[in-house]
Design a protein around this motif. Sequence first.
Motif, PDB file in Angstrom:
ATOM      1  N   SER A   1       1.033  -1.283   0.101  1.00 55.06           N
ATOM      2  CA  SER A   1      -0.128  -0.174  -0.251  1.00 55.06           C
ATOM      3  C   SER A   1       1.254   1.052   0.449  1.00 55.06           C
ATOM      4  CB  SER A   1      -0.988  -0.168   1.563  1.00 55.06           C
ATOM      5  OG  SER A   1      -2.199  -1.183   1.294  1.00 55.06           O
ATOM      6  N   CYS A   2       2.619   1.028   0.043  1.00 60.43           N
ATOM      7  CA  CYS A   2       3.174   2.310  -0.433  1.00 60.43           C
ATOM      8  C   CYS A   2       3.087   3.177   1.420  1.00 60.43           C
ATOM      9  CB  CYS A   2       2.262   3.290  -0.944  1.00 60.43           C
ATOM     10  SG  CYS A   2       2.438   2.758  -3.030  1.00 60.43           S
ATOM     11  N   ARG A   3       3.116   2.005   2.061  1.00 64.63           N
ATOM     12  CA  ARG A   3       2.973   2.415   3.546  1.00 64.63           C
ATOM     13  C   ARG A   3       4.722   2.511   3.600  1.00 64.63           C
ATOM     14  NH1 ARG A   3      -0.039   3.926   6.630  1.00 64.63           N
ATOM     15  NH2 ARG A   3      -1.717   3.959   5.779  1.00 64.63           N
ATOM     16  N   VAL A   4       5.052   2.702   4.523  1.00 61.57           N
ATOM     17  CA  VAL A   4       6.420   2.788   5.315  1.00 61.57           C
ATOM     18  C   VAL A   4       7.075   1.930   6.046  1.00 61.57           C
ATOM     19  CG1 VAL A   4       8.469   3.775   5.975  1.00 61.57           C
ATOM     20  CG2 VAL A   4       7.357   5.039   4.268  1.00 61.57           C
ATOM     21  N   VAL A   5       8.330   0.670   5.558  1.00 57.83           N
ATOM     22  CA  VAL A   5       8.319   0.028   6.975  1.00 57.83           C
ATOM     23  C   VAL A   5       9.352   0.783   7.781  1.00 57.83           C
ATOM     24  CG1 VAL A   5       9.234  -2.703   7.345  1.00 57.83           C
ATOM     25  CG2 VAL A   5       6.993  -1.899   5.237  1.00 57.83           C
TER      26      VAL A   5
ATOM     27  N   MET B   1       2.806   7.673   4.386  1.00 54.19           N
ATOM     28  CA  MET B   1       3.193   7.199   3.110  1.00 54.19           C
ATOM     29  C   MET B   1       3.775   7.768   2.286  1.00 54.19           C
ATOM     30  SD  MET B   1       0.008   4.880   3.044  1.00 54.19           S
ATOM     31  CE  MET B   1      -0.810   4.603   1.715  1.00 54.19           C
ATOM     32  N   LEU B   2       4.210   7.004   1.173  1.00 56.58           N
ATOM     33  CA  LEU B   2       5.141   7.928  -0.206  1.00 56.58           C
ATOM     34  C   LEU B   2       3.370   7.843  -1.315  1.00 56.58           C
ATOM     35  CD1 LEU B   2       8.512   6.258  -0.562  1.00 56.58           C
ATOM     36  CD2 LEU B   2       7.897   7.999   0.787  1.00 56.58           C
ATOM     37  N   ARG B   3       3.994   9.211  -1.371  1.00 51.90           N
ATOM     38  CA  ARG B   3       3.126   9.531  -2.215  1.00 51.90           C
ATOM     39  C   ARG B   3       2.952  10.448  -3.943  1.00 51.90           C
ATOM     40  NH1 ARG B   3      -2.362   9.079  -0.327  1.00 51.90           N
ATOM     41  NH2 ARG B   3      -1.471   9.434   2.056  1.00 51.90           N
ATOM     42  N   ASP B   4       4.955   9.466  -4.260  1.00 52.73           N
ATOM     43  CA  ASP B   4       5.778  10.098  -5.421  1.00 52.73           C
ATOM     44  C   ASP B   4       4.595   9.448  -6.446  1.00 52.73           C
ATOM     45  OD1 ASP B   4       7.617  10.395  -3.097  1.00 52.73           O
ATOM     46  OD2 ASP B   4       9.248   9.257  -4.604  1.00 52.73           O
ATOM     47  N   ASP B   5       5.288   9.921  -7.760  1.00 57.92           N
ATOM     48  CA  ASP B   5       4.144  10.375  -8.725  1.00 57.92           C
ATOM     49  C   ASP B   5       4.896   8.450  -8.983  1.00 57.92           C
ATOM     50  OD1 ASP B   5       2.769  10.677 -11.026  1.00 57.92           O
ATOM     51  OD2 ASP B   5       4.435  12.134 -11.815  1.00 57.92           O
ATOM     52  N   GLY B   6       3.735   8.108  -9.595  1.00 56.03           N
ATOM     53  CA  GLY B   6       4.150   6.755 -10.173  1.00 56.03           C
ATOM     54  C   GLY B   6       4.473   5.959  -9.338  1.00 56.03           C
ATOM     55  N   ILE B   7       4.616   5.234  -7.917  1.00 54.32           N
ATOM     56  CA  ILE B   7       5.115   4.749  -7.042  1.00 54.32           C
ATOM     57  C   ILE B   7       3.910   3.975  -6.512  1.00 54.32           C
ATOM     58  CG2 ILE B   7       3.958   5.745  -5.019  1.00 54.32           C
ATOM     59  CD1 ILE B   7       7.422   4.649  -4.217  1.00 54.32           C
ATOM     60  N   THR B   8       2.633   4.722  -6.589  1.00 59.16           N
ATOM     61  CA  THR B   8       1.436   3.332  -6.792  1.00 59.16           C
ATOM     62  C   THR B   8       1.537   2.445  -7.511  1.00 59.16           C
ATOM     63  OG1 THR B   8       0.181   5.370  -5.658  1.00 59.16           O
ATOM     64  CG2 THR B   8      -0.690   2.972  -6.435  1.00 59.16           C
TER      65      THR B   8
END
Length: 250
Positions: free
Chosen positions: A194-198, A210-217
């Motif tokens: 889910s792009c949540r930082v471990v 959460m990481l929300r960089d463009d295209g990361i999802t």
Amino acid sequence: MTTIATRSPADVAIRVAETIDGIFAMIDGWRDLLEQRLAAADALTAETVDGIVETFAVPAVSGETLLTGAGFVAAPGALQDAEWHLAWWLGTSASPHVARRLATIDDPSHEQFRDYTALEWWRVPATTGARHLTGPYVDYVCTDDYTVTITTPVVREGRMVGVVGADALVDRLERVLLPVLRTGATPATLVNASCRVVTSTDSRREPGSMLRDDGITLAVKALSPTPVTLPGGASVLACGDTSLALVVGR
């Protein structure tokens, strides 16, 4: 002069996978044991399940270990004598490291009853029929701390009768994973599906954020072992089949 060797992103991802794979393999072994024993049982009861689970859960959370909780959670109605049931043991950081059974409220009419089937660590394996890594999240049921939970379905006669799994505190995982991430030549962040930082070598990226960089999802969903370069310059690659992704670079 001393030269410090650095690892490629692919090598770092492999090292991360090796750490997590050990936990996955252990949980898969518990599932296999439960499925074998429950298939041979005349009836599914809480007593039957508890006796089997205690044999592997207690050793798993006793002593110095990455795990802080382990056990089995029954599907509602799967056991003849308990509509809702958790057979879960918790470790302790105090010495001696003695495991204790998690006290639960299994009466739906009680004001503190919690329907665990609504939680991600139950809901996703129940939907997909596959292993799932949940978190990091604050586990208010067991630890009141940032936790990662890994669960996998247990099946009897073609029907899911529960999930078996384990909890690992994020700070314990960081002690093992951060040195691995730091062997790379560039900043690195480990995220879940889910792009949540471990965990991350970048102090601005805290566990659970959460990481929300463009295209990361899309890149994380693809989970390719070959690095996928994002518009901002960072790269994303899979950490084996752990469902975790390594984000390196910017």
